[in-house]
Write a protein that holds these residues in place. Sequence first.
Motif, PDB file in Angstrom:
ATOM      1  N   THR A   1       0.837  -1.197   0.000  1.00 36.71           N
ATOM      2  CA  THR A   1       0.000   0.000   0.000  1.00 36.71           C
ATOM      3  C   THR A   1       0.875   1.252   0.000  1.00 36.71           C
ATOM      4  O   THR A   1       0.615   2.208  -0.729  1.00 36.71           O
ATOM      5  CB  THR A   1      -0.938  -0.021   1.230  1.00 36.71           C
ATOM      6  OG1 THR A   1      -1.626  -1.278   1.253  1.00 36.71           O
ATOM      7  CG2 THR A   1      -1.970   1.079   1.154  1.00 36.71           C
ATOM      8  N   PHE A   2       1.929   1.236   0.783  1.00 40.06           N
ATOM      9  CA  PHE A   2       2.858   2.374   0.818  1.00 40.06           C
ATOM     10  C   PHE A   2       3.510   2.583  -0.544  1.00 40.06           C
ATOM     11  O   PHE A   2       3.570   3.689  -1.072  1.00 40.06           O
ATOM     12  CB  PHE A   2       3.922   2.105   1.890  1.00 40.06           C
ATOM     13  CG  PHE A   2       4.984   3.182   1.986  1.00 40.06           C
ATOM     14  CD1 PHE A   2       4.634   4.478   2.307  1.00 40.06           C
ATOM     15  CD2 PHE A   2       6.319   2.881   1.746  1.00 40.06           C
ATOM     16  CE1 PHE A   2       5.608   5.469   2.400  1.00 40.06           C
ATOM     17  CE2 PHE A   2       7.296   3.866   1.835  1.00 40.06           C
ATOM     18  CZ  PHE A   2       6.946   5.170   2.165  1.00 40.06           C
ATOM     19  N   SER A   3       3.960   1.485  -1.132  1.00 37.95           N
ATOM     20  CA  SER A   3       4.638   1.590  -2.419  1.00 37.95           C
ATOM     21  C   SER A   3       3.711   2.169  -3.477  1.00 37.95           C
ATOM     22  O   SER A   3       4.119   2.974  -4.307  1.00 37.95           O
ATOM     23  CB  SER A   3       5.123   0.195  -2.826  1.00 37.95           C
ATOM     24  OG  SER A   3       5.432   0.162  -4.185  1.00 37.95           O
TER      25      SER A   3
ATOM     26  N   GLN B   1       1.090   3.967   4.249  1.00 36.91           N
ATOM     27  CA  GLN B   1       0.859   2.572   4.640  1.00 36.91           C
ATOM     28  C   GLN B   1      -0.605   2.284   4.902  1.00 36.91           C
ATOM     29  O   GLN B   1      -1.033   1.152   4.916  1.00 36.91           O
ATOM     30  CB  GLN B   1       1.629   2.249   5.919  1.00 36.91           C
ATOM     31  CG  GLN B   1       3.124   2.249   5.758  1.00 36.91           C
ATOM     32  CD  GLN B   1       3.797   1.711   7.011  1.00 36.91           C
ATOM     33  OE1 GLN B   1       3.404   0.694   7.544  1.00 36.91           O
ATOM     34  NE2 GLN B   1       4.813   2.404   7.482  1.00 36.91           N
ATOM     35  N   LEU B   2      -1.358   3.346   5.154  1.00 38.55           N
ATOM     36  CA  LEU B   2      -2.752   3.145   5.527  1.00 38.55           C
ATOM     37  C   LEU B   2      -3.651   3.383   4.325  1.00 38.55           C
ATOM     38  O   LEU B   2      -3.290   4.098   3.398  1.00 38.55           O
ATOM     39  CB  LEU B   2      -3.114   4.104   6.658  1.00 38.55           C
ATOM     40  CG  LEU B   2      -2.248   3.892   7.903  1.00 38.55           C
ATOM     41  CD1 LEU B   2      -2.516   4.984   8.920  1.00 38.55           C
ATOM     42  CD2 LEU B   2      -2.503   2.531   8.511  1.00 38.55           C
ATOM     43  N   ALA B   3      -4.809   2.789   4.373  1.00 37.28           N
ATOM     44  CA  ALA B   3      -5.729   2.883   3.244  1.00 37.28           C
ATOM     45  C   ALA B   3      -6.263   4.307   3.104  1.00 37.28           C
ATOM     46  O   ALA B   3      -6.247   5.071   4.042  1.00 37.28           O
ATOM     47  CB  ALA B   3      -6.877   1.924   3.472  1.00 37.28           C
ATOM     48  N   GLY B   4      -6.717   4.621   1.908  1.00 35.74           N
ATOM     49  CA  GLY B   4      -7.459   5.865   1.733  1.00 35.74           C
ATOM     50  C   GLY B   4      -6.817   6.876   0.797  1.00 35.74           C
ATOM     51  O   GLY B   4      -7.445   7.837   0.389  1.00 35.74           O
ATOM     52  N   ARG B   5      -5.524   6.652   0.471  1.00 36.66           N
ATOM     53  CA  ARG B   5      -4.865   7.607  -0.426  1.00 36.66           C
ATOM     54  C   ARG B   5      -4.993   7.133  -1.868  1.00 36.66           C
ATOM     55  O   ARG B   5      -5.063   5.944  -2.130  1.00 36.66           O
ATOM     56  CB  ARG B   5      -3.379   7.714  -0.074  1.00 36.66           C
ATOM     57  CG  ARG B   5      -3.097   8.144   1.348  1.00 36.66           C
ATOM     58  CD  ARG B   5      -3.266   9.660   1.509  1.00 36.66           C
ATOM     59  NE  ARG B   5      -3.155  10.033   2.909  1.00 36.66           N
ATOM     60  CZ  ARG B   5      -1.997  10.258   3.526  1.00 36.66           C
ATOM     61  NH1 ARG B   5      -0.863  10.148   2.866  1.00 36.66           N
ATOM     62  NH2 ARG B   5      -1.969  10.598   4.786  1.00 36.66           N
ATOM     63  N   PRO B   6      -4.963   8.085  -2.803  1.00 33.62           N
ATOM     64  CA  PRO B   6      -5.016   7.678  -4.209  1.00 33.62           C
ATOM     65  C   PRO B   6      -3.746   6.930  -4.601  1.00 33.62           C
ATOM     66  O   PRO B   6      -2.672   7.186  -4.065  1.00 33.62           O
ATOM     67  CB  PRO B   6      -5.097   9.005  -4.962  1.00 33.62           C
ATOM     68  CG  PRO B   6      -5.392  10.052  -3.945  1.00 33.62           C
ATOM     69  CD  PRO B   6      -4.895   9.543  -2.632  1.00 33.62           C
ATOM     70  N   SER B   7      -3.887   6.028  -5.555  1.00 35.65           N
ATOM     71  CA  SER B   7      -2.717   5.301  -6.023  1.00 35.65           C
ATOM     72  C   SER B   7      -1.935   6.163  -7.005  1.00 35.65           C
ATOM     73  O   SER B   7      -2.439   7.148  -7.551  1.00 35.65           O
ATOM     74  CB  SER B   7      -3.156   4.010  -6.694  1.00 35.65           C
ATOM     75  OG  SER B   7      -4.061   4.318  -7.731  1.00 35.65           O
TER      76      SER B   7
END
Lengths: 497, 1046
Positions: A174-176, A181-187
């Motif tokens: 998820t961080f990469s 590291q946590l959910a919720g951010r755009p890829s």
Amino acid sequence: MDVITDREPANALSRRRFLCRSGLGLGALAANLLARDDNMLARGDTVRAAPSATNDAAGEAEIEPRLPQRVKRVIYLFQSGAPSQLDLFENKPRLASMRGVELPDSVRQGQRLTTMTSGQKNFPIADSLFKFARHGKHGTWISELLPHTAKLADELCIIRSMTTEAINHDPAITFSQTGSQLAGRPSLGSWVAYGLGTENQDLPAFVVLLSRGTGKPGDQPLYDRLWASGFLPSKYQGVKLRRGNDPVLYLANPTGCSPAIRRQMLDDLKALNQLKHDAVGDPEILTRIAQYELAFRMQSSVPDLADIADEPAHVLRDYGPEVEKGGTYARNCLLARRLAERGVRFIQLYHMGWDQHGNLPNDIRGQCRDTDQPTAALLKDLRQRGLLDDTLIVWGGEFGRTVYSQGELTATNYGRDHHPRCFTMWLAGGPVRGGLDYGQTDDFSYNIVDKPVELFDLNATLLHLLGVDHTRLTYKFQGRDFRVTDVHGRVLHEVLA
Amino acid sequence: MVNRWHSFGVVAMLFVAGWGQKSVSNAAPVDFSREVRPILADKCLRCHGPDDAARKAELRLDTEAGVRQAFAGGDLATSEAWQRIQSSDSDLHMPPADSGKVLKPAELDVLQRWMESGAAWSGHWAFARVRRPELPAVDRQDWPRNDLDRFVLARLEKEKLAPSPEATRETLIRRLSLDLTGLPPTLAEVDEFVRDHDTDAYQHVVDRLLRSPHYGERMAVEWLDAARYADTNGYQNDFDRSMWPWRDWVIAAFNDRMPFDQFVVEQLAGDLLPNPSQSQRVATGFNRNHRTVTEAGSIDEEWRVENVIDRVETTGTVFLGLTVGCARCHDHKYDPIAQREFYQLYSYFNSVNEVGVFTEKVGNSLPIERLLSAADKLRLETLDRKLADSRKEFERLRGDLPKVIEAWQAAAPSASSLASPATPVLVVPLAENANATNAVGEVIVAKEAATSLPAFVEGTLGKAASFEGKQAIEFGQAVRIERDRAFSCVVWVRPAEGGAIVSKMDDSQATRGLDVLVKPDGKLEVHLIHAWPKAAIKVVSKALLPRDVWSHLAVTFDGSSRAAGVSVYINGEPVSAETAADTLTGSIETDQPLRIGMRSNSQHFRGRLRDLRFYACALAQGEVTAALRSALATLTVSEALSDATKRSELERLYENLPGTELHQSKGAVQSLELEKKQLVDAAPTVMVMEDLLKPREAFVLSRGRYDMPDRKQPVQPNVPAFLPHLPDGAPANRLTLARWIVSPENPLTARVVVNRLWAQFFGTGLVATTENFGVQAEPPSNPALLDWLADELVRQNWNLQAIQKLIVTSATYRQSSAASAELTARDVGNRLLARGPRVRLPAEIVRDNALAVSGLLARKVGGPSVKPYQPEGVWVDLGGAAQRVYQQDHGENLYRRSMYTYRRRTIPHPAMTTFDAPSWEICQVKRLNTNTPLQALALLNDTTYVEAARKLAERVLTEGGASPTERVALAFRLATARRPTDAEVTALMAGYSRYRKNFSDDPAAAKELLKHGESPVPGNLDATELAAYMAVSSVILNLDETITKE
């Protein structure tokens, strides 16, 4: 100044609505696409300056100034589960004489371990069972596991000093892929689609392809969040291209509904929606009409993309026998090239199966068999078509693996635990300096001794190559300007020509 | 310089007016809180805000003193800030170039006008206590239906805009039904309302909808997003959990019109209320809905801390509209929340009796609440009564035991005089050494198999052979095993991890032969194999051999070559077994020796064995019991044990002797206990809050990191200092926090709540940044209305329905949503409210509407989540080790409301995601509303909608009158609640004729099209007709109007 006019919170909708009113016809609207539409509309706005993008297609984000665009697209070959740098790229000859010796505390320096090995009594050094040789003009070390990749050593910039924050798969992947590291951010791909849009009128800007490794078939799962758009509008999420008859979910007409009937239905739908628009004036209706037309075009553009019948035999041969099978890494590499040709902005592959806690020597052979030849074929194919010059290729996983053996070390077997402190990735294409080794780890590939590179730096560099200053690609959410690089990130100018 | 900027600003404003509205009136006074602070917040506060560590030049622009100093009370000439803003020197210019921030001309204009009018300061609007505003004066007295409308109208009159006319009655009832229940009105409801000209007709509809059981479902949709509710734990393998009882609590709370303050208190701290009811404990599931880690290798404290932080962030966003999470690593950049204050909030949630990592755990993690139905509770009471009686009886019999044993021992025959059931062909005492005797008493010397012979260790049954996984014993061809030869094997066994007790088997020859092995879970397996798996018997006991306890085991085989010929007895009693293979043909003989403790090369036994006997016949049950009696008589309980231990061991063995009264009584107790356990285990559970008796210490975490607690900075529960203080002496717990959140002094909660309610009806809140009311928030479009509603909510004792009624009965809400081009241009987002709302339906309701219109909808409320249609392979594509198959439901569960669709966080249902539903991984209080080709594809091709089109077609064919015109009109009306216009009928009819022709030319296609979906197709309808109406219906279900609330 009124709140209603000036402080639209990054509200694409309102701009779109406004511009529809401003007289852009249906034709222009129909040409809009997923990530593209708002921008097209925005540029119809005579009040606002057009974004100074160097490319014909720029995304919704207001980014000024734009930088020179060095590559037009990215193919990210994500090796999920974390490949062992010690068996693929990191030649550490001192380890041979230390086989089975306890990893010195001076090397470990009290770094945290996963609870899978933190209870282990011993940390015996496991040198790689695989031979390394120098390749290319610069004599880069690459393991015998990657013979095809090794032949292209002069194209690769191998970064041996990657480092990450997370120690377990879920947070690390998820961080990469999202910068947190946590959910919720755009890829990353969503950010790029938002920032740059797409060049293709009939395909999404951000496409995802998945394959399962033969090395360890029941390995780490993947998650939709890795290509989700987080707080960005959901149209920027990655669209999964699946194997089989329905490469995009719900793409195929239901059986019994012929293309002719579908076309009639869409015509009727358009006529009725148009009547509604005439009555209530909501420009959102025009957008909907356009999106149905785009959906219709995708019904031919996507199968056309996925159908490899037109590929010459020698190309297929290059990718290896697995290319004949849908859903394999080899097929996905070939599709990546076809997507690149069609101007898709961000092409994200995931190959699962690298999580080798035990039985590493055997399992890694399987993974390399899956990936080595197709990866090399993709580079070669792009090079031959002149696409490598404006395509960035990224290869790597979420972290590295430990020099000490997880579980019993025998003459022919060992395992390796997660190791976030250092790992290897490589870049190729565009102005990336091929044949360059960047960064260095200690004799144990345990600590970085020269030029550490954070994932933020990698992402900053990736955006830089696409012509975007990573500090300017922001989106306001919860009262804060978010970036994919958060408050970090340094462009790796040294790896660029 | 100043002038140049100024005139440029005005020019820019004139341009901007094109997509904004009228030109700015220079005479309008500038409101610091609404107009200036947002500019300062956005451009300046990163370096000149509340964060001590980030502050530059000792200047604060978030405080009155700092602002006065920097802007010199409005003196343009002496204001350092103004000079810096105007400076062309890049070293002096503000904001600095590397901040990426630029003051736009319009913003400069605001700043200048503000300064010119004296640079007055005021606090942030959202942090000031709510004061009920005066009702504004309006010109058009006839328009307002209630006081709310006066605020809207005053604004419109100021803008010289007229409100829109009232929407048609069809539109209004559809709008109301979708808004209050998430379902469209039935045609009967539409007709009744259209006909009902009573002045109260509208009010009646509102009241009816507010009483509907579906009201709670509709209201829950947004709350479930905010509460990040889902059916899986959300990380890595993403296992199941069951939080749906909490979800049902929410629905019931809305349906019961629970006041919002109670709704908050029960969810945040129901467990801390005096004598909490089960329902109040279930409510606290709110703060257990966060994701939980199960990934092996994860570090416990790291993820426990994340649980706590998630609770703080969620609580901050949902109730206070604050982005408190920004203060996790450092002081908040914009709002006056210090890092230390973040951890004060943190410490409210830090004492849950939990761990951070439940490695590979499926299901709910402690603490949990178990929910028994009323019927279950009754049954449980009965069981408890019976159990008490049974236990009493057992204890009574057991009390007699010493006497019974004494008598029994006195009468015990010697080993030799015991009437043995049959003569064993091999006896291996496994007490002093490994040797055996055969049927005629000859000693057979054991051979070491594996690495060594077992050790003989003292224990409760005297000495016994102890196997550590590396020992085994061989006896050559001492017994013959064949598929047509009966045998029995009897042994005392005390398994540790299990393995093969005995075998005569060849691993290298498709495991040909016999084995009896204990699995790690305690199940017993018997294999008789010719070639695995094609020709073999495999029998697996359902009962378990307990670990580290002696059991008497007998396996018998009757030589029938069938699995049914194998029997297993534990402690003399037959146990039921499953047949896993029953295909034995061909010989099972091997030249491998009889082994104790392993197969030829695998299944090393760990545990103890004693007194193994082989018989060349199948013992009958009575003989097995006799064998056990005989074994008991010959066994010597260890001399080394104390008398008490010896006695208890004897007692335990005696208890297990079948056929005695005591044994029967014990069996009765056990079966009641089992029944009780099964009853309780079958009841659903929900994770709840429950604190440790002694609170965990909390510290400021340096840089927000779990492993860097700053021991010099311990924190106690408390609220941020800029907000009202806690009452003196209140206990430092969640209950105090919850009550503080809903205290009338709290400036945020009521504003945040009414704003979200507003957004539910109008698509956008009065404050567009629903998730943030801090200084970076968008100022309210109608601040007086926001405050008036907030005040009203508290006055109405937090009765949400009172506010909802105010909204839906207002003239504002009742306006038509049609807009002229001018109005659209003037106010794209309808923030001025000169028209009614026109908003695409939320993901769930897009589908629910189609199901309802077509007659498919199942209206059951609540219960476990369901799995409707989903394209094949969606889970398989991503699943790794935790490969799970999506087990699609059938029947009613295919047509339940979408809020009950199973929510797997790492792979949400694609139809939901496509229409902007979140993944429920973190708290979300606002959904974006996009318009994409993937939505078009889903509505056209997803089985759900194809089937809905078919059922809608069936409906109009059976209910829609005789003519095609009437039928297409009915389909249209069902979907939109209104009659189509002539032009629409023409378009629909033209389509119908073409589809009809198409399908009559290709009847096979028609038949094919009708196959989609699992609901049956009535046999009496013509396939061509049905398919043609199905195409029309699909067009209608795809209309923009169908998926939009108008």
